[in-house]
Scaffold this motif. Structure first.
Motif, PDB file in Angstrom:
ATOM      1  N   GLU A 188      -9.308   0.580  30.792  1.00 54.09           N
ATOM      2  CA  GLU A 188      -8.500   0.253  29.611  1.00 54.09           C
ATOM      3  C   GLU A 188      -8.186   1.488  28.778  1.00 54.09           C
ATOM      4  O   GLU A 188      -7.095   1.616  28.211  1.00 54.09           O
ATOM      5  N   LYS A 189      -9.132   2.420  28.712  1.00 58.99           N
ATOM      6  CA  LYS A 189      -8.908   3.612  27.897  1.00 58.99           C
ATOM      7  C   LYS A 189      -7.828   4.503  28.507  1.00 58.99           C
ATOM      8  O   LYS A 189      -7.012   5.091  27.789  1.00 58.99           O
ATOM      9  N   ILE A 190      -7.810   4.595  29.816  1.00 66.42           N
ATOM     10  CA  ILE A 190      -6.758   5.375  30.466  1.00 66.42           C
ATOM     11  C   ILE A 190      -5.398   4.738  30.202  1.00 66.42           C
ATOM     12  O   ILE A 190      -4.443   5.398  29.798  1.00 66.42           O
ATOM     13  N   THR A 191      -5.313   3.436  30.437  1.00 66.47           N
ATOM     14  CA  THR A 191      -4.049   2.723  30.256  1.00 66.47           C
ATOM     15  C   THR A 191      -3.563   2.830  28.816  1.00 66.47           C
ATOM     16  O   THR A 191      -2.376   3.095  28.553  1.00 66.47           O
ATOM     17  N   HIS A 192      -4.465   2.625  27.876  1.00 68.83           N
ATOM     18  CA  HIS A 192      -4.103   2.654  26.455  1.00 68.83           C
ATOM     19  C   HIS A 192      -3.509   3.999  26.063  1.00 68.83           C
ATOM     20  O   HIS A 192      -2.412   4.061  25.472  1.00 68.83           O
ATOM     21  N   TYR A 193      -4.174   5.073  26.388  1.00 70.01           N
ATOM     22  CA  TYR A 193      -3.714   6.381  25.930  1.00 70.01           C
ATOM     23  C   TYR A 193      -2.523   6.893  26.713  1.00 70.01           C
ATOM     24  O   TYR A 193      -1.674   7.618  26.173  1.00 70.01           O
ATOM     25  N   ARG A 194      -2.401   6.522  27.985  1.00 63.77           N
ATOM     26  CA  ARG A 194      -1.214   6.949  28.729  1.00 63.77           C
ATOM     27  C   ARG A 194       0.036   6.199  28.265  1.00 63.77           C
ATOM     28  O   ARG A 194       1.142   6.742  28.333  1.00 63.77           O
ATOM     29  N   ASN A 195      -0.128   4.969  27.796  1.00 62.67           N
ATOM     30  CA  ASN A 195       1.001   4.243  27.235  1.00 62.67           C
ATOM     31  C   ASN A 195       1.365   4.745  25.842  1.00 62.67           C
ATOM     32  O   ASN A 195       2.539   4.802  25.463  1.00 62.67           O
ATOM     33  N   LYS A 196       0.351   5.120  25.088  1.00 62.37           N
ATOM     34  CA  LYS A 196       0.563   5.578  23.710  1.00 62.37           C
ATOM     35  C   LYS A 196       1.013   7.037  23.665  1.00 62.37           C
ATOM     36  O   LYS A 196       1.906   7.394  22.884  1.00 62.37           O
ATOM     37  N   LEU A 197       0.432   7.867  24.503  1.00 58.15           N
ATOM     38  CA  LEU A 197       0.707   9.301  24.520  1.00 58.15           C
ATOM     39  C   LEU A 197       1.283   9.665  25.889  1.00 58.15           C
ATOM     40  O   LEU A 197       0.533   9.945  26.811  1.00 58.15           O
ATOM     41  N   ARG A 198       2.569   9.677  26.012  1.00 59.92           N
ATOM     42  CA  ARG A 198       3.209   9.823  27.324  1.00 59.92           C
ATOM     43  C   ARG A 198       3.395  11.290  27.702  1.00 59.92           C
ATOM     44  O   ARG A 198       4.453  11.714  28.166  1.00 59.92           O
ATOM     45  N   PHE A 199       2.336  12.059  27.529  1.00 63.26           N
ATOM     46  CA  PHE A 199       2.413  13.493  27.778  1.00 63.26           C
ATOM     47  C   PHE A 199       2.680  13.821  29.245  1.00 63.26           C
ATOM     48  O   PHE A 199       3.351  14.811  29.560  1.00 63.26           O
ATOM     49  N   LEU A 200       2.135  13.021  30.155  1.00 59.71           N
ATOM     50  CA  LEU A 200       2.313  13.321  31.573  1.00 59.71           C
ATOM     51  C   LEU A 200       3.778  13.225  32.005  1.00 59.71           C
ATOM     52  O   LEU A 200       4.192  13.860  32.975  1.00 59.71           O
ATOM     53  N   GLU A 201       4.578  12.446  31.275  1.00 58.34           N
ATOM     54  CA  GLU A 201       5.986  12.323  31.611  1.00 58.34           C
ATOM     55  C   GLU A 201       6.748  13.634  31.372  1.00 58.34           C
ATOM     56  O   GLU A 201       7.826  13.854  31.915  1.00 58.34           O
ATOM     57  N   ASP A 202       6.174  14.513  30.539  1.00 57.82           N
ATOM     58  CA  ASP A 202       6.822  15.782  30.197  1.00 57.82           C
ATOM     59  C   ASP A 202       6.282  16.957  31.008  1.00 57.82           C
ATOM     60  O   ASP A 202       6.629  18.105  30.741  1.00 57.82           O
ATOM     61  N   ARG A 203       5.443  16.679  31.996  1.00 53.73           N
ATOM     62  CA  ARG A 203       4.852  17.776  32.764  1.00 53.73           C
ATOM     63  C   ARG A 203       5.908  18.498  33.595  1.00 53.73           C
ATOM     64  O   ARG A 203       6.946  17.935  33.955  1.00 53.73           O
ATOM     65  N   ASP A 204       5.623  19.759  33.883  1.00 51.10           N
ATOM     66  CA  ASP A 204       6.516  20.543  34.747  1.00 51.10           C
ATOM     67  C   ASP A 204       6.460  20.024  36.171  1.00 51.10           C
ATOM     68  O   ASP A 204       5.407  19.568  36.648  1.00 51.10           O
ATOM     69  N   ARG A 205       7.561  20.119  36.864  1.00 46.26           N
ATOM     70  CA  ARG A 205       7.643  19.713  38.264  1.00 46.26           C
ATOM     71  C   ARG A 205       7.549  20.957  39.142  1.00 46.26           C
ATOM     72  O   ARG A 205       8.247  21.947  38.899  1.00 46.26           O
ATOM     73  N   PHE A 206       6.714  20.923  40.149  1.00 45.22           N
ATOM     74  CA  PHE A 206       6.525  22.107  40.979  1.00 45.22           C
ATOM     75  C   PHE A 206       5.919  21.700  42.306  1.00 45.22           C
ATOM     76  O   PHE A 206       5.408  20.602  42.472  1.00 45.22           O
ATOM     77  N   THR A 207       5.959  22.608  43.256  1.00 52.52           N
ATOM     78  CA  THR A 207       5.244  22.455  44.513  1.00 52.52           C
ATOM     79  C   THR A 207       4.372  23.689  44.702  1.00 52.52           C
ATOM     80  O   THR A 207       4.675  24.769  44.173  1.00 52.52           O
ATOM     81  N   ILE A 208       3.291  23.557  45.454  1.00 52.04           N
ATOM     82  CA  ILE A 208       2.387  24.667  45.724  1.00 52.04           C
ATOM     83  C   ILE A 208       2.429  24.974  47.211  1.00 52.04           C
ATOM     84  O   ILE A 208       2.268  24.070  48.043  1.00 52.04           O
ATOM     85  N   SER A 209       2.630  26.216  47.552  1.00 53.95           N
ATOM     86  CA  SER A 209       2.704  26.584  48.966  1.00 53.95           C
ATOM     87  C   SER A 209       1.307  26.847  49.502  1.00 53.95           C
ATOM     88  O   SER A 209       0.369  27.065  48.758  1.00 53.95           O
TER      89      SER A 209
END
Length: 257
Positions: free
Chosen positions: A236-257
């Protein structure tokens, strides 16, 4: 899907390059875990300590330790993870094993070998991450020096928890404390770190500091002595904070070789 999982961080000294002795001690600790425990996390190289002499302790994937971890996980109905020295196709790896209670074993090879100690000269590096699905949770296990590399640990799979197993020495323990908390905060996930205690054959001292941090970096559990540290992770704590604080949606997109 479990609403929560109970973890046990086994913070223990290790007998230098003696797999049989270490398995015996760890099995006793696992057998004494609280009945509702779901996951036991052991330190890095839990059969030997952080040795740069893999030829003294290396096993293959049909060896005693893999058989042991599978059988103990099944008998105790607890998932068990930690890293050991594995030889495969003429190469040696610092390999994390994740044994499920149903007998399935998954593995992850350490990506960042510790050049300061010469680990890169005797162990080959891993090429891919592992995401373990266990009781409806997505877990991302890593090994010691990997903790210093946030790009490798970045949460691109919506995992729920990072697991770090380590032999992290006393002089740099403040970095361990800081980086565990940082990995939790930047990935909006639980972050668990299990370190050993005691002193190894090379004179390095290990102060423990095994810990669990929550999605906002709050300390849930911590210890600097030999013991088993319990912590319950709550969905519940993960769900609550990811819905409230959508920081992961703003992460950089990348690939690692």
């Amino acid at each position: 899907m479990n609403a929560h999982i109970k973890t046990a961080l086994i913070q223990t000294p290790l007998t230098w390059e003696d797999p049989e002795a270490n398995r015996k001690v760890l099995q006793k600790k696992i057998e004494e875990l609280e009945e509702d425990t779901n996951l036991a996390v052991l330190p890095e190289m839990f059969t030997s300590g952080f040795t740069m002499h893999p030829e003294r302790v290396a096993e293959n994937m049909e060896g005693k330790t893999l058989t042991w971890i599978r059988e103990v996980a099944m008998a105790s109905d607890v998932a068990i993870t930690g890293s050991v020295v594995i030889t495969e196709n003429g190469k040696c790896y610092n390999r994390l094993l994740f044994a499920h209670p149903d007998g399935k074993v998954e593995y992850y090879d350490k990506r960042h070998t510790f050049t300061l100690a010469g680990e890169d000269k005797v162990y080959d590096t891993g090429k891919k991450r592992l995401i373990v699905e266990y009781k409806g949770w997505k877990l991302c296990p890593m090994i010691c020096y990997d903790l210093r590399f946030p790009v490798w640990a970045r949460n691109t799979e919506a995992y729920d928890a990072l697991l770090f197993v380590a032999n992290w020495p006393l002089p740099r323990i403040s970095a361990w404390d800081t980086l565990l908390r940082a990995r939790a905060v930047e990935n909006l996930c639980y972050c668990l770190g299990v370190n050993r205690v005691g002193q190894d054959q090379n004179g390095h001292k290990y102060p423990g500091h095994s810990a669990v941090y929550g999605v906002l970096g709050e300390e849930i559990a911590f210890s600097d002595r030999e013991e088993i540290i319990y912590a319950t992770l709550e969905r519940e704590k993960i769900t609550h904070y990811r819905n409230k604080l959508r920081f992961l949606e703003d992460r950089d997109r990348f690939t690692i070789s």
